[in-house]
Design a protein around this motif. Structure first.
Motif, short mmCIF file in Angstrom:
data_model
loop_
_atom_site.label_atom_id
_atom_site.label_comp_id
_atom_site.label_asym_id
_atom_site.label_seq_id
_atom_site.Cartn_x
_atom_site.Cartn_y
_atom_site.Cartn_z
N SER A 163 72.04 116.96 1.38
CA SER A 163 73.26 117.41 2.05
C SER A 163 74.47 117.21 1.16
O SER A 163 74.45 116.44 0.19
CB SER A 163 73.45 116.66 3.36
N ALA A 164 75.56 117.86 1.51
CA ALA A 164 76.81 117.73 0.76
C ALA A 164 77.33 116.30 0.81
O ALA A 164 77.92 115.80 -0.16
CB ALA A 164 77.85 118.70 1.31
N GLU A 165 77.12 115.61 1.95
CA GLU A 165 77.58 114.23 2.09
C GLU A 165 76.88 113.31 1.09
O GLU A 165 77.51 112.44 0.48
CB GLU A 165 77.36 113.73 3.51
N GLU A 206 69.24 111.45 10.39
CA GLU A 206 68.74 111.06 9.06
C GLU A 206 68.47 109.55 8.98
O GLU A 206 67.56 109.12 8.28
CB GLU A 206 69.75 111.45 7.99
N TYR A 233 62.02 115.86 5.46
CA TYR A 233 63.09 116.84 5.30
C TYR A 233 62.72 118.04 6.16
O TYR A 233 61.56 118.49 6.15
CB TYR A 233 63.23 117.28 3.84
N LYS A 236 67.57 122.94 8.03
CA LYS A 236 68.59 122.68 9.05
C LYS A 236 69.12 123.94 9.71
O LYS A 236 69.88 123.85 10.68
CB LYS A 236 69.74 121.89 8.42
#
Length: 266
Positions: A163-165, A206, A233, A236
């Motif tokens: 993810s971007a986070e 997560e 995983y 999404k």
């Protein structure tokens, strides 16, 4: 009626809740809707049954267009339509003669949930310890396995799954990439109605600890150890699922011909 009104048919996941919340936020600076939702009922359908009854009053087969076809319509209305409505399926002006000749989605309203595919990657270590139980859970949830392979992830591929986070934290990013490339993972392509959302709901957050607090039966609560070694995983969104299918199963899938797969060239 002296002036035409705009009637929109909208589509997205959790459409009723999201639209109701959006309308409440838009009206906060004016008159707040009542808790009973009676005012909301004057501007939106509150249930699938009401939606269907109202849809057949305002729209015909030729009014409904697919997501790929409404780009030109949105351009015409971009100055007047709120961004929250970007998931539109069709538009019609009551009192005006406007017809869009495109693929119909009207029958789709009556057929129920659509058969879709999604991708589940069981991370290194998790599948070798618990694969029989995981396979049993998939069967209980009515998933059909239409693709399966062992894979040693390359660093670039592992990076694309994060993810971007996670990517914003260098230490966390390195931990995830190191773990994902540390051993053999098992990739499954799964098929069932509403497969993408169903799988995400089953996996849970997560963080396995948060998943455990929400529901001990969530899969990350059962098989996860930490936010890095959380077992799974899952794609999404539908768009990400299509990307993952093309990435992990370029040779194709072991399932009957499906219109959605043909459209996405999977």
């Amino acid at each position: 009626m002296s002036n035409p009104v705009l009637v929109c048919a909208l589509r997205r996941i959790s459409a009723f809740r999201v639209l109701a919340d959006t309308l409440k936020r838009l009206t906060q600076c004016r008159e707040k809707p009542s808790k009973s939702g009676s005012q909301l009922q004057t501007i939106m359908a509150m249930t699938p049954e009401v939606t269907f009854r109202q849809a057949i009053l305002f729209f015909t087969e030729t009014d409904f267009v697919t997501g790929k076809d409404y780009g030109n319509i949105l351009k015409l209305l971009s100055q007047n339509v709120h961004p929250a409505y970007s998931k539109s399926v069709c538009f019609a002006l009551v009192g005006e003669s406007w017809r869009c000749h495109a693929e119909s989605l009207f029958t789709y309203l009556q057929t129920g949930a659509q058969i879709l595919c999604t991708v589940l990657l069981i991370k290194p270590g998790a599948w070798s310890r618990s694969f029989p139980r995981i396979l049993r859970n998939l069967d209980l949830e009515k998933f059909c396995v239409v693709g399966m392979k062992h894979i040693n992830l390359e660093p670039d591929t592992a990076l694309g799954l994060l993810s971007a986070e996670v990517k914003q934290d260098p230490a966390l990013l390195e931990a995830h990439c190191t773990y994902l490339t540390s051993g053999t993972a098992l990739v499954l392509c799964l098929q069932r109605p509403n497969a993408v959302k169903k799988l995400i709901d089953l996996l849970g957050p997560e963080d396995p600890k948060l998943a455990q607090a929400l529901d001990p039966l969530l899969w990350r609560a059962q098989y996860g150890i930490s936010t890095v070694q959380n077992g799974f995983y899952g794609s999404k969104s539908y768009q990400i699922a299509v990307r993952d299918m093309k990435l992990f199963f370029p040779e194709g899938l072991c399932c009957a011909e499906c219109q959605t797969l043909e459209e996405e060239e999977v």
